[in-house]
Design a protein around this motif. Sequence first.
Motif, PDB file in Angstrom:
ATOM      1  N   THR A  61      55.302 -37.222  85.918  1.00 33.92           N
ATOM      2  CA  THR A  61      54.923 -36.750  84.584  1.00 33.92           C
ATOM      3  C   THR A  61      54.659 -37.925  83.649  1.00 33.92           C
ATOM      4  OG1 THR A  61      57.260 -36.499  83.943  1.00 33.92           O
ATOM      5  CG2 THR A  61      56.131 -34.543  84.789  1.00 33.92           C
ATOM      6  N   LEU A  62      55.391 -39.010  83.802  1.00 34.82           N
ATOM      7  CA  LEU A  62      55.131 -40.192  82.969  1.00 34.82           C
ATOM      8  C   LEU A  62      53.734 -40.744  83.251  1.00 34.82           C
ATOM      9  CD1 LEU A  62      56.108 -42.243  80.904  1.00 34.82           C
ATOM     10  CD2 LEU A  62      57.098 -43.545  82.790  1.00 34.82           C
ATOM     11  N   ILE A  63      53.344 -40.792  84.518  1.00 36.32           N
ATOM     12  CA  ILE A  63      52.000 -41.268  84.877  1.00 36.32           C
ATOM     13  C   ILE A  63      50.935 -40.355  84.246  1.00 36.32           C
ATOM     14  CG2 ILE A  63      50.369 -41.509  86.804  1.00 36.32           C
ATOM     15  CD1 ILE A  63      52.813 -42.515  88.458  1.00 36.32           C
ATOM     16  N   LEU A  64      51.147 -39.036  84.311  1.00 38.59           N
ATOM     17  CA  LEU A  64      50.171 -38.111  83.720  1.00 38.59           C
ATOM     18  C   LEU A  64      50.095 -38.258  82.204  1.00 38.59           C
ATOM     19  CD1 LEU A  64      50.592 -34.835  85.783  1.00 38.59           C
ATOM     20  CD2 LEU A  64      48.658 -36.394  85.766  1.00 38.59           C
ATOM     21  N   SER A 119      53.367 -32.223  81.254  1.00 40.22           N
ATOM     22  CA  SER A 119      54.059 -33.491  81.472  1.00 40.22           C
ATOM     23  C   SER A 119      54.607 -34.058  80.169  1.00 40.22           C
ATOM     24  CB  SER A 119      53.124 -34.507  82.130  1.00 40.22           C
ATOM     25  OG  SER A 119      52.746 -34.069  83.413  1.00 40.22           O
ATOM     26  N   ALA A 120      53.828 -33.939  79.100  1.00 36.94           N
ATOM     27  CA  ALA A 120      54.291 -34.404  77.795  1.00 36.94           C
ATOM     28  C   ALA A 120      55.518 -33.594  77.365  1.00 36.94           C
ATOM     29  CB  ALA A 120      53.179 -34.293  76.760  1.00 36.94           C
ATOM     30  N   ALA A 121      55.485 -32.288  77.578  1.00 41.73           N
ATOM     31  CA  ALA A 121      56.635 -31.445  77.246  1.00 41.73           C
ATOM     32  C   ALA A 121      57.848 -31.861  78.077  1.00 41.73           C
ATOM     33  CB  ALA A 121      56.291 -29.975  77.472  1.00 41.73           C
ATOM     34  N   TRP A 122      57.643 -32.160  79.338  1.00 42.07           N
ATOM     35  CA  TRP A 122      58.740 -32.584  80.216  1.00 42.07           C
ATOM     36  C   TRP A 122      59.322 -33.917  79.741  1.00 42.07           C
ATOM     37  CZ3 TRP A 122      61.432 -30.325  84.052  1.00 42.07           C
ATOM     38  CH2 TRP A 122      62.248 -31.146  84.834  1.00 42.07           C
ATOM     39  N   GLN A 123      58.473 -34.823  79.297  1.00 49.92           N
ATOM     40  CA  GLN A 123      58.928 -36.145  78.864  1.00 49.92           C
ATOM     41  C   GLN A 123      59.656 -36.099  77.517  1.00 49.92           C
ATOM     42  OE1 GLN A 123      58.977 -39.184  80.401  1.00 49.92           O
ATOM     43  NE2 GLN A 123      58.340 -38.079  82.227  1.00 49.92           N
ATOM     44  N   ILE A 124      59.548 -35.006  76.786  1.00 52.81           N
ATOM     45  CA  ILE A 124      60.284 -34.861  75.534  1.00 52.81           C
ATOM     46  C   ILE A 124      61.768 -34.611  75.806  1.00 52.81           C
ATOM     47  CG2 ILE A 124      60.631 -33.304  73.564  1.00 52.81           C
ATOM     48  CD1 ILE A 124      57.601 -32.968  73.451  1.00 52.81           C
ATOM     49  N   ILE A 125      62.092 -34.018  76.930  1.00 51.37           N
ATOM     50  CA  ILE A 125      63.466 -33.607  77.236  1.00 51.37           C
ATOM     51  C   ILE A 125      64.452 -34.776  77.290  1.00 51.37           C
ATOM     52  CG2 ILE A 125      64.929 -32.507  78.982  1.00 51.37           C
ATOM     53  CD1 ILE A 125      62.491 -30.707  79.624  1.00 51.37           C
ATOM     54  N   PRO A 126      64.191 -35.887  78.012  1.00 48.54           N
ATOM     55  CA  PRO A 126      65.214 -36.945  78.134  1.00 48.54           C
ATOM     56  C   PRO A 126      65.716 -37.531  76.816  1.00 48.54           C
ATOM     57  CG  PRO A 126      63.533 -37.249  79.807  1.00 48.54           C
ATOM     58  CD  PRO A 126      63.055 -36.154  78.889  1.00 48.54           C
ATOM     59  N   PRO A 127      64.871 -37.841  75.836  1.00 46.22           N
ATOM     60  CA  PRO A 127      65.432 -38.382  74.586  1.00 46.22           C
ATOM     61  C   PRO A 127      66.362 -37.392  73.877  1.00 46.22           C
ATOM     62  CG  PRO A 127      63.071 -38.764  74.662  1.00 46.22           C
ATOM     63  CD  PRO A 127      63.402 -37.885  75.809  1.00 46.22           C
ATOM     64  N   PHE A 128      66.000 -36.113  73.879  1.00 48.32           N
ATOM     65  CA  PHE A 128      66.855 -35.127  73.236  1.00 48.32           C
ATOM     66  C   PHE A 128      68.148 -34.929  74.012  1.00 48.32           C
ATOM     67  CE2 PHE A 128      62.804 -33.885  71.232  1.00 48.32           C
ATOM     68  CZ  PHE A 128      63.213 -33.950  69.914  1.00 48.32           C
TER      69      PHE A 128
END
Length: 74
Positions: A8-11, A51-60
């Motif tokens: 997802t980070l690559i996308l 992928s952007a939505a998935w990448q929002i999860i770790p900081p929160f």
Amino acid sequence: MKFINVFTLILVIVGGLNWGLVGLFGLDLVAAIFGAGSGLARIVYILVGLSAAWQIIPPFSAVGSGEFAAGQNR
């Protein structure tokens, strides 16, 4: 789980670079490769958005678990 994070980070990076090309040169590389308005281009756009939505999860998650605050005290 690590694979999905890297994928997802690559996308997200690909999507950001594509938006940079659109802004700078008016070139939508995804549309150029897969065809403007094609089903494949739509799938790529959807995958980048998810992928952007998935990448929002770790900081929160880090803030909610106190991990972020613990890192600030170093």
